[in-house]
Motif scaffolding. Structure first.
Motif, PDB file in Angstrom:
ATOM      1  N   ILE A   1       6.820  -8.126   3.643  1.00 17.78           N
ATOM      2  CA  ILE A   1       5.630  -7.300   3.519  1.00 17.78           C
ATOM      3  C   ILE A   1       4.413  -8.145   3.874  1.00 17.78           C
ATOM      4  CG2 ILE A   1       5.240  -7.783   1.055  1.00 17.78           C
ATOM      5  CD1 ILE A   1       4.471  -4.731   0.850  1.00 17.78           C
ATOM      6  N   GLN A   2       3.431  -7.489   4.447  1.00 16.42           N
ATOM      7  CA  GLN A   2       2.210  -8.175   4.868  1.00 16.42           C
ATOM      8  C   GLN A   2       1.231  -8.281   3.707  1.00 16.42           C
ATOM      9  OE1 GLN A   2      -0.004  -7.625   8.853  1.00 16.42           O
ATOM     10  NE2 GLN A   2      -1.008  -6.165   7.491  1.00 16.42           N
TER      11      GLN A   2
ATOM     12  N   CYS B   1      -0.801 -12.716   6.273  1.00 14.49           N
ATOM     13  CA  CYS B   1       0.466 -13.447   6.231  1.00 14.49           C
ATOM     14  C   CYS B   1       1.568 -12.465   5.880  1.00 14.49           C
ATOM     15  CB  CYS B   1       0.420 -14.605   5.237  1.00 14.49           C
ATOM     16  SG  CYS B   1       0.379 -14.106   3.497  1.00 14.49           S
ATOM     17  N   ASN B   2       2.797 -12.840   6.196  1.00 15.95           N
ATOM     18  CA  ASN B   2       3.972 -12.045   5.803  1.00 15.95           C
ATOM     19  C   ASN B   2       4.807 -12.873   4.852  1.00 15.95           C
ATOM     20  OD1 ASN B   2       3.202 -10.264   8.052  1.00 15.95           O
ATOM     21  ND2 ASN B   2       5.240  -9.408   7.754  1.00 15.95           N
ATOM     22  N   ILE B   3       5.206 -12.249   3.758  1.00 14.32           N
ATOM     23  CA  ILE B   3       6.137 -12.940   2.865  1.00 14.32           C
ATOM     24  C   ILE B   3       7.473 -12.198   2.879  1.00 14.32           C
ATOM     25  CG2 ILE B   3       4.371 -13.978   1.394  1.00 14.32           C
ATOM     26  CD1 ILE B   3       5.118 -11.793  -0.718  1.00 14.32           C
ATOM     27  N   GLN B   4       8.541 -12.967   2.842  1.00  8.70           N
ATOM     28  CA  GLN B   4       9.905 -12.430   2.910  1.00  8.70           C
ATOM     29  C   GLN B   4      10.596 -12.635   1.578  1.00  8.70           C
ATOM     30  OE1 GLN B   4      12.387 -13.182   6.542  1.00  8.70           O
ATOM     31  NE2 GLN B   4      13.663 -14.344   5.130  1.00  8.70           N
ATOM     32  N   ASP B   5      11.142 -11.535   1.035  1.00 10.02           N
ATOM     33  CA  ASP B   5      11.871 -11.627  -0.226  1.00 10.02           C
ATOM     34  C   ASP B   5      13.290 -11.093  -0.035  1.00 10.02           C
ATOM     35  OD1 ASP B   5      11.643  -8.848  -0.226  1.00 10.02           O
ATOM     36  OD2 ASP B   5      10.062  -8.790  -1.742  1.00 10.02           O
ATOM     37  N   LEU B   6      13.983 -10.822  -1.112  1.00 14.13           N
ATOM     38  CA  LEU B   6      15.372 -10.363  -1.044  1.00 14.13           C
ATOM     39  C   LEU B   6      15.511  -9.096  -0.213  1.00 14.13           C
ATOM     40  CD1 LEU B   6      18.355 -10.486  -2.042  1.00 14.13           C
ATOM     41  CD2 LEU B   6      17.610  -9.074  -3.978  1.00 14.13           C
ATOM     42  N   GLN B   7      14.541  -8.191  -0.308  1.00 10.69           N
ATOM     43  CA  GLN B   7      14.667  -6.879   0.309  1.00 10.69           C
ATOM     44  C   GLN B   7      14.137  -6.800   1.738  1.00 10.69           C
ATOM     45  OE1 GLN B   7      12.761  -4.102  -2.351  1.00 10.69           O
ATOM     46  NE2 GLN B   7      14.337  -4.311  -3.926  1.00 10.69           N
ATOM     47  N   GLY B   8      13.328  -7.741   2.138  1.00  9.26           N
ATOM     48  CA  GLY B   8      12.719  -7.684   3.476  1.00  9.26           C
ATOM     49  C   GLY B   8      11.420  -8.454   3.484  1.00  9.26           C
TER      50      GLY B   8
ATOM     51  N   THR C   1      -3.312  -0.810   6.298  1.00  8.05           N
ATOM     52  CA  THR C   1      -4.286  -1.325   7.254  1.00  8.05           C
ATOM     53  C   THR C   1      -4.672  -0.218   8.240  1.00  8.05           C
ATOM     54  OG1 THR C   1      -2.574  -2.021   8.820  1.00  8.05           O
ATOM     55  CG2 THR C   1      -3.227  -3.612   7.118  1.00  8.05           C
ATOM     56  N   LYS C   2      -5.638  -0.517   9.094  1.00 11.73           N
ATOM     57  CA  LYS C   2      -6.074   0.466  10.098  1.00 11.73           C
ATOM     58  C   LYS C   2      -4.942   0.863  11.036  1.00 11.73           C
ATOM     59  CE  LYS C   2     -10.895  -1.066  10.137  1.00 11.73           C
ATOM     60  NZ  LYS C   2     -11.963  -1.743  10.929  1.00 11.73           N
ATOM     61  N   THR C   3      -3.967  -0.037  11.208  1.00 14.93           N
ATOM     62  CA  THR C   3      -2.825   0.276  12.082  1.00 14.93           C
ATOM     63  C   THR C   3      -1.704   0.990  11.324  1.00 14.93           C
ATOM     64  OG1 THR C   3      -1.857  -1.913  11.678  1.00 14.93           O
ATOM     65  CG2 THR C   3      -3.311  -1.682  13.612  1.00 14.93           C
ATOM     66  N   GLY C   4      -1.933   1.229  10.023  1.00 12.02           N
ATOM     67  CA  GLY C   4      -0.960   1.990   9.242  1.00 12.02           C
ATOM     68  C   GLY C   4       0.113   1.148   8.578  1.00 12.02           C
ATOM     69  N   GLU C   5      -0.059  -0.173   8.568  1.00  9.35           N
ATOM     70  CA  GLU C   5       0.961  -1.025   7.955  1.00  9.35           C
ATOM     71  C   GLU C   5       0.711  -1.170   6.458  1.00  9.35           C
ATOM     72  OE1 GLU C   5       3.139  -5.397   8.401  1.00  9.35           O
ATOM     73  OE2 GLU C   5       1.722  -4.706   9.940  1.00  9.35           O
ATOM     74  N   ILE C   6       1.725  -0.855   5.676  1.00  7.56           N
ATOM     75  CA  ILE C   6       1.630  -0.995   4.216  1.00  7.56           C
ATOM     76  C   ILE C   6       1.529  -2.477   3.877  1.00  7.56           C
ATOM     77  CG2 ILE C   6       2.831  -0.636   2.026  1.00  7.56           C
ATOM     78  CD1 ILE C   6       4.139   1.856   3.364  1.00  7.56           C
ATOM     79  N   SER C   7       0.519  -2.825   3.100  1.00  4.75           N
ATOM     80  CA  SER C   7       0.213  -4.238   2.847  1.00  4.75           C
ATOM     81  C   SER C   7      -0.271  -4.422   1.411  1.00  4.75           C
ATOM     82  CB  SER C   7      -0.868  -4.730   3.820  1.00  4.75           C
ATOM     83  OG  SER C   7      -0.516  -4.475   5.160  1.00  4.75           O
ATOM     84  N   ILE C   8      -0.462  -5.685   1.040  1.00  8.37           N
ATOM     85  CA  ILE C   8      -1.053  -6.034  -0.251  1.00  8.37           C
ATOM     86  C   ILE C   8      -2.393  -6.705   0.017  1.00  8.37           C
ATOM     87  CG2 ILE C   8      -0.802  -7.372  -2.375  1.00  8.37           C
ATOM     88  CD1 ILE C   8       2.249  -7.349  -1.897  1.00  8.37           C
ATOM     89  N   HIS C   9      -3.463  -6.161  -0.578  1.00  4.06           N
ATOM     90  CA  HIS C   9      -4.787  -6.793  -0.499  1.00  4.06           C
ATOM     91  C   HIS C   9      -4.854  -7.808  -1.633  1.00  4.06           C
ATOM     92  CE1 HIS C   9      -9.354  -6.249   0.299  1.00  4.06           C
ATOM     93  NE2 HIS C   9      -9.102  -7.451  -0.195  1.00  4.06           N
TER      94      HIS C   9
END
Length: 499
Positions: free
Chosen positions: A87-88, A78-85, A122-130
């Motif tokens: 993140i996945q 999922c993607n969450i949107q906050d004040l700054q943008g 992730t494997k595609t290089g996207e910075i995320s939160i586990h």
């Protein structure tokens, strides 16, 4: 077409019903999201992305609105949107637990989530939160506009700015920049020794500008009052009182029309500085605009539409007479009577009123022939006395006053004076305004006896200026209309649009 619309409305109503049922189910199972009172956020989206090297493998806590969800069996994104943008988040059943994962799968786009987990790529290089835990902080009972098409209807955008801010990142950026413009102005003026003050919004005499005020009634004193149209007359009282450099950033109200550059309530900044004149105000304006542009946009070249305006060069300075001579080919120094001026206006098909003097007609020529050419930063100086009731006359030419208007992109951006501090002259100007008022000019000023009393006590030579903050923000953000830089612009009440 009507049948298709009915089907869509039925579909939406069904989806809304499902969301309410989900909320009811959560509440019945002791998981009411609206019972949660706080959630400690440690990081925002851009902080995590910008500091990935330091945060990789570390636990962070983030929160925001879920804008996207993809469920894939035992694991989801999922993607969450906050004040700054945004993140996945990677949400796996084995990491958050079976019951929590079951709940997560029922969450909707628009819900507000709190996520705790480790930072990874992730494997595609996207910075995320586990994610190690996901908390529903607020249930969205409405449906956001479809992401691909976004929210484009301008009327809805202005009426529901909260949805506009969610769906359009550039809108959020505009209002973040607006806040930075205002804080940057404050920093500059505070650094120059100015003191920020507050003056009344409800006044018995709305003066300081040519505008029609809103009127109201104060029950406690059984008195009619007006909403202020300007900040000027109270700020000048403070100069009399010895506060040598004062400014105010505040709302003013003018009972006028709506268009791309006008709203009945808008933000004005006025400042007054003792012992200087309108030349001092020009220097301040140049320096202030450069300071704010650099801080907010990072550049001294502003792009607005098809124009580029270079703030790094000295701003051009032209008298109104010279500007009209340059762009209209008419030299008002050679026009000596009102009759000559009106004859010239007739020849050029410029409409005027019988009460207008030579100075009024000069101003009409300026508006007709000059304004549109003033794209680069330009000071238009030395206005006729007829249109400047609060300004000091030029000692060598009393038909004109020490005043300038600052123009960019063909717009008036600021208005400044060497302030009139002669109480006798000021009373005569007020009397002339009263005559205009009696003749039907609803924008003329009333005599302000208390202000005249303040001037009689003595006001030092003073320079003053008023900036339209909203237009300044438009320029700094390349926004096409004033409504695009007002969080909640004035709108006709729904249901009354056609009345």
């Amino acid at each position: 077409m009507a049948e298709q619309k009915n089907v869509q409305e039925q579909d939406i109503n069904q989806l809304l019903k499902i969301r309410r049922e989900k909320l009811q189910d959560l509440q019945e199972n002791g998981k009411d999201p609206f019972a949660i009172t706080k959630f400690d956020v440690t990081h925002h989206s851009m902080e995590i992305k910008d500091n990935y090297d330091a945060l990789e493998g570390k636990v962070v806590t983030a929160a925001g609105r879920m804008m996207f969800k993809r469920v894939m069996g035992k694991a989801s994104f999922c993607n969450i949107q906050d004040l700054q943008g945004s993140i996945q988040a990677y949400v796996a059943r084995d990491s958050i637990g079976e019951d929590s994962y079951k709940d997560f799968k029922k969450y909707d786009v628009g819900d507000i989530l709190g996520i705790v987990g480790e930072v990874f790529k992730t494997k595609t290089g996207e910075i995320s939160i586990h994610a190690s835990s996901v908390t529903l902080l607020s249930k969205s009972l409405q449906i956001l506009p479809e992401k691909f098409h976004g929210l484009t209807d301008t009327d809805t955008r202005y009426r529901q700015r909260y949805v506009d801010l969610i769906m359009n990142a550039e809108v959020k950026d505009t209002f973040i920049k607006r806040s930075r413009v205002i804080s940057s102005i404050r920093r500059y003026l505070d650094g120059e020794g100015f003191m920020e003050v507050e003056t009344p919004m409800l006044v018995s005499n709305a003066g300081g500008a040519a505008a029609r005020p809103f009127e109201t009634h104060f029950n406690a004193l059984n008195e009619d009052l007006k909403l202020r149209i300007s900040l000027e007359l109270y700020l000048k009282r403070l100069i009399v009182g010895g506060l040598e450099r004062v400014y105010e950033i505040g709302r003013v109200f003018r009972n006028e029309g709506l268009d791309t550059r006008h709203n009945p309530e808008f933000t004005l900044m006025e400042l007054y500085q003792a012992y200087t004149d309108y030349h001092g105000m020009m220097d301040l304006t140049e320096n202030l605009y450069r300071y704010v542009a650099k801080e907010v946009t990072g550049s001294l070249v502003l792009t607005y539409g098809e124009h580029e305006m270079d703030l790094s060069k000295p701003f051009e300075r032209l008298t109104m007479v010279d500007a009209v001579k340059k762009y209209a080919g008419v030299d008002f120094n050679e026009i000596h009577t009102v009759e000559e001026a009106k004859k010239l206006a007739d020849e050029r098909h410029i409409e005027y009123e019988q009460r207008h003097g030579k100075g009024d007609i000069l101003n009409l020529f300026f508006e007709e022939y000059v304004e549109e050419h003033l794209i680069q930063p330009t000071f238009i100086m030395d206005h006729p006395v007829e249109i400047s009731p609060l300004t000091k006359k030029k000692p060598d030419n009393p038909d004109y006053v020490e005043r300038f208007e600052f123009f960019m992109n063909g717009w008036e951006m600021a208005n400044a004076y060497s302030e009139l501090n002669d109480p006798i002259d000021q009373r005569q100007r007020f009397e002339a305004q009263e005559e205009l008022l009696a003749a039907g000019d609803e924008e003329a000023n009333h005599t302000d006896e208390d202000f005249l009393n303040a001037l009689s006590i003595g006001m030092p030579p003073t320079g003053g200026i008023g900036f339209g903050i909203d237009r300044m923000v438009m320029m700094m953000t390349n926004s096409p209309a004033i409504r695009d830089v007002l969080l909640f612009p004035t709108m006709k009440t729904l249901g009354k649009e056609n009345q």
